[in-house]
Write a protein that holds these residues in place. Structure first.
Motif, PDB file in Angstrom:
ATOM      1  N   ALA A   1       0.733  -1.357  -0.110  1.00 24.77           N
ATOM      2  CA  ALA A   1      -0.109  -0.094  -0.044  1.00 24.77           C
ATOM      3  C   ALA A   1       0.656   1.304   0.042  1.00 24.77           C
ATOM      4  N   VAL A   2       2.000   1.178   0.619  1.00 26.50           N
ATOM      5  CA  VAL A   2       2.967   2.211   0.837  1.00 26.50           C
ATOM      6  C   VAL A   2       4.029   2.444  -0.389  1.00 26.50           C
ATOM      7  N   LEU A   3       4.140   1.410  -0.965  1.00 27.38           N
ATOM      8  CA  LEU A   3       5.119   1.369  -2.081  1.00 27.38           C
ATOM      9  C   LEU A   3       5.127   2.459  -3.341  1.00 27.38           C
ATOM     10  N   PRO A   4       3.906   2.695  -3.833  1.00 26.60           N
ATOM     11  CA  PRO A   4       3.730   3.591  -4.780  1.00 26.60           C
ATOM     12  C   PRO A   4       4.196   4.985  -4.149  1.00 26.60           C
TER      13      PRO A   4
ATOM     14  N   TYR B   1      -4.764   9.953  -5.149  1.00 24.19           N
ATOM     15  CA  TYR B   1      -3.958   9.043  -5.555  1.00 24.19           C
ATOM     16  C   TYR B   1      -2.698   9.209  -4.996  1.00 24.19           C
TER      17      TYR B   1
ATOM     18  N   LEU C   1      -2.722   9.006  -0.925  1.00 26.08           N
ATOM     19  CA  LEU C   1      -3.648   7.865  -0.156  1.00 26.08           C
ATOM     20  C   LEU C   1      -3.007   6.937   0.614  1.00 26.08           C
ATOM     21  N   PRO C   2      -1.668   6.421   0.122  1.00 33.52           N
ATOM     22  CA  PRO C   2      -0.794   5.553   1.150  1.00 33.52           C
ATOM     23  C   PRO C   2      -0.410   6.097   2.571  1.00 33.52           C
TER      24      PRO C   2
ATOM     25  N   LEU D   1      -1.670   4.263   6.083  1.00 38.08           N
ATOM     26  CA  LEU D   1      -0.632   4.127   7.221  1.00 38.08           C
ATOM     27  C   LEU D   1      -1.274   4.818   8.367  1.00 38.08           C
TER      28      LEU D   1
ATOM     29  N   PHE E   1      -6.325  -1.622  -3.983  1.00 41.51           N
ATOM     30  CA  PHE E   1      -4.841  -2.126  -4.765  1.00 41.51           C
ATOM     31  C   PHE E   1      -5.032  -1.668  -6.220  1.00 41.51           C
TER      32      PHE E   1
ATOM     33  N   PHE F   1      -7.069   0.630  -7.452  1.00 43.00           N
ATOM     34  CA  PHE F   1      -6.742   2.032  -7.576  1.00 43.00           C
ATOM     35  C   PHE F   1      -5.334   2.222  -7.649  1.00 43.00           C
ATOM     36  N   LEU F   2      -4.503   1.769  -6.890  1.00 46.80           N
ATOM     37  CA  LEU F   2      -3.200   2.112  -6.570  1.00 46.80           C
ATOM     38  C   LEU F   2      -2.355   1.599  -7.692  1.00 46.80           C
ATOM     39  N   TYR F   3      -2.480   0.485  -8.274  1.00 47.99           N
ATOM     40  CA  TYR F   3      -1.813   0.060  -9.249  1.00 47.99           C
ATOM     41  C   TYR F   3      -1.955   0.024 -10.487  1.00 47.99           C
TER      42      TYR F   3
ATOM     43  N   ILE G   1      -0.296   2.682 -12.549  1.00 49.83           N
ATOM     44  CA  ILE G   1       1.134   2.585 -12.677  1.00 49.83           C
ATOM     45  C   ILE G   1       1.416   1.315 -13.551  1.00 49.83           C
TER      46      ILE G   1
END
Lengths: 280, 263
Positions: A94-97, A148, A151-152, A156, B19, B21-23, B26
């Protein structure tokens, strides 16, 4: 430790003090700085034109913060409900991006939202043949980009109090006859307010001073405080006014942070109360 | 927490949606970097030609070199200063409020504010701006991040072993090299990797402190200029490489020092 403190003083404290001082000077006729004391830069901040941009920025940043908190809280809740051994993995991904380049993450939304982008193609695939919706360069695009990007962090911030939550509290509440909704509203939510507040403040503060996302996803049509500061320094060449705007930005940030500290304080008071009730 | 099938289904749905939405953005970006066609959106077959065209783009190559110089030098300085700062603060255990604020400020101050402050400062000093001014600026926030990573590690450090080492006749330098450093080394390396990534990705402060001219353009500045010009598969290829570098550095950092990404 001395060299580090010297570095921070010389290259952060002194420059910031300089900007504060700059805000009280007058703009020279040819764009330079005239060293006479004035308060008119701060007056200009409250000029309807600029005050409007402040309000607009606050509205966009506030909307982004609200949406990010709703999605981020739900995500954090789902992660905290997952099996213990999977939680660190979910959290990591979740935090990686968040740790990849901000410009690139914003660019990814240009790729998605442009007239020939994936979303338009999906609409066509579902049989939509009407006018191409223009999704890029709208306020919605700016908000989507901000949500976007930040969000991470919200995930957290909300995960921390949710993972520490004692499951017995929710059980006790249900045993005493509370519905799932009441348990959430009266037990879980109050105990996790500090995480929500931290996440919301983070998104709001970073959004309101942002100039990259409005420039790229708003196409320059949606000015925010960050863009205004940028313009004063790099195009309009009115540094004293730009400095006053930056100080106003810092003032808003400090106010929001103080409100957050207050909310966290009250929440911990209420949490202690709730815990006392549960224990007693 | 109770687990009913409906609830478990709900939780799984939330995770999948978030996930996605996040990925997805990318993933689309990366996939299109391998697109044969010049159109940035419609897929027309696999190709590596955009990566090849990057290798022949001198503006991008020189920007990449600039970024590497800035990131390596600012990381080296920040790691040294940040580690010493962390040791100094934790050894004395005097957490003054002003000191804490000073160390914490670079991490929360809005980039745009630090950027204009440094621009005003450098131009008031009549300093010619270039890569060196970007390095000076990047050390400010990098040292704060290194310091906070190393401090977290030192919180559980038993300072009595430092005293023991001194009592046994070791010099301060020997004690540092043989006792303190081995304990904090993973955190120092993790902090350095974090600083390197932050510097490679940093755009706003570099943009304001780079001065005029193309000579000191960094990779993020180059990317920003390209994005403003329009979408090209070349940007996708460049973005994919930059993302791969930061994600590798961060994953390494996380392995060395679990908790750095906030877990």
């Amino acid at each position: 430790m001395a060299p580090a403190l010297v570095w921070l003083t010389a290259l952060m404290v002194v420059p910031c003090a300089l900007v504060l001082a700059l805000a009280f000077f007058r703009r020279g006729i040819y764009g330079g700085i005239e060293y006479t004391f004035t308060l008119e830069n701060f007056g200009l901040v409250f000029d309807p034109l600029y005050a409007g941009i402040f309000l607009n920025s606050a509205r966009i940043a506030g909307t982004a913060a609200l949406i990010a908190v709703v999605i981020g809280y739900a995500a954090a809740y789902a992660i905290a409900a997952a099996p213990r051994r999977l939680q660190p993995v979910f959290l990591f991904f979740a935090v990686l991006p968040f740790w990849s380049n901000y410009l690139i993450r914003t660019y990814a939304w240009i790729v998605l939202l442009n007239r020939e982008g994936l979303i338009t193609q999906l609409l066509r695939w579902f049989g939509y043949t009407g006018e191409q919706p223009s999704m890029l360069y709208t306020e919605g695009a700016v908000i989507a980009g901000l949500v976007y990007n930040y969000l991470p962090f919200v995930i957290l911030a909300c995960y921390a109090p949710l993972s520490r939550l004692n499951p017995e509290l929710a059980e006790a509440s249900r045993d005493l006859g509370a519905s799932a909704l009441t348990t959430f509203r009266r037990v879980i939510l109050p105990l996790t307010v500090p995480g929500i507040a931290a996440g919301a403040v983070f998104v709001f503060v970073l959004s309101i001073g942002n100039f990259v996302t409005p420039a790229l996803l708003g196409g320059g049509r949606f000015q925010m405080i960050g863009n205004l500061v940028y313009d004063q320094f790099l195009t309009a060449n009115d540094w004293p006014f730009g400095a006053a705007l930056a100080m106003a930005l810092i003032a808003i940030m400090l106010l929001v942070l103080m409100a957050q500290a207050l909310a966290a304080d009250r929440a911990s008071g209420r949490a202690a109360e709730a815990k006392g009730d549960a224990d007693g | 927490m109770t687990s009913s099938p409906a609830r478990a289904f709900g939780m799984r749905t939330i995770l999948i949606l978030v996930f996605a939405f996040l990925y997805i953005p990318i993933a689309v970006l990366v996939a299109l970097s391998f697109n044969k066609g010049g159109l940035p959106t419609a897929w027309s077959g696999f190709s590596l030609k955009w990566y090849a065209s990057l290798a022949g783009n001198s503006a991008i190559l020189s920007a990449a070199l600039n970024t590497l110089i800035v990131a390596l030098v600012s990381t080296a300085i920040a790691t040294l200063l940040g580690t010493l700062l962390a040791i100094g603060v934790e050894m004395r255990r005097q957490y003054g409020k002003g000191l804490e604020a000073l160390i914490f400020a670079p991490m929360i101050i809005p980039d745009i504010v630090l950027a204009i402050a440094l621009l005003s400062f450098f131009s008031m000093l009549n300093l010619t701006m270039g890569l060196h001014t970007i390095i000076l600026a990047h050390v400010v926030f990098n040292l704060a991040f290194v310091c906070s990573v190393v401090r977290a590690r030192l919180k559980s450090f038993d300072w009595s072993i430092v005293e023991a080492s001194a009592d046994l006749g070791a010099s301060a330098i020997t004690t540092f090299r043989r006792v303190t450093l081995p304990v904090i080394l993973p955190a120092v390396v993790a902090g350095a990797l974090l600083a390197f990534t932050l510097s490679v990705d940093e755009f706003i402060i570099a943009f304001f402190t780079a001065g005029a001219g193309r000579a000191s353009t960094t990779l993020p500045m180059q990317i920003y200029a390209m994005i403003r010009f329009g979408i090209t598969p070349e940007i996708n290829a460049l973005a994919t490489i930059v993302m791969a570098v930061s994600i590798t550095a961060l994953t390494l950092s996380q392995r060395l020092n679990p908790g750095i990404t906030g877990q």
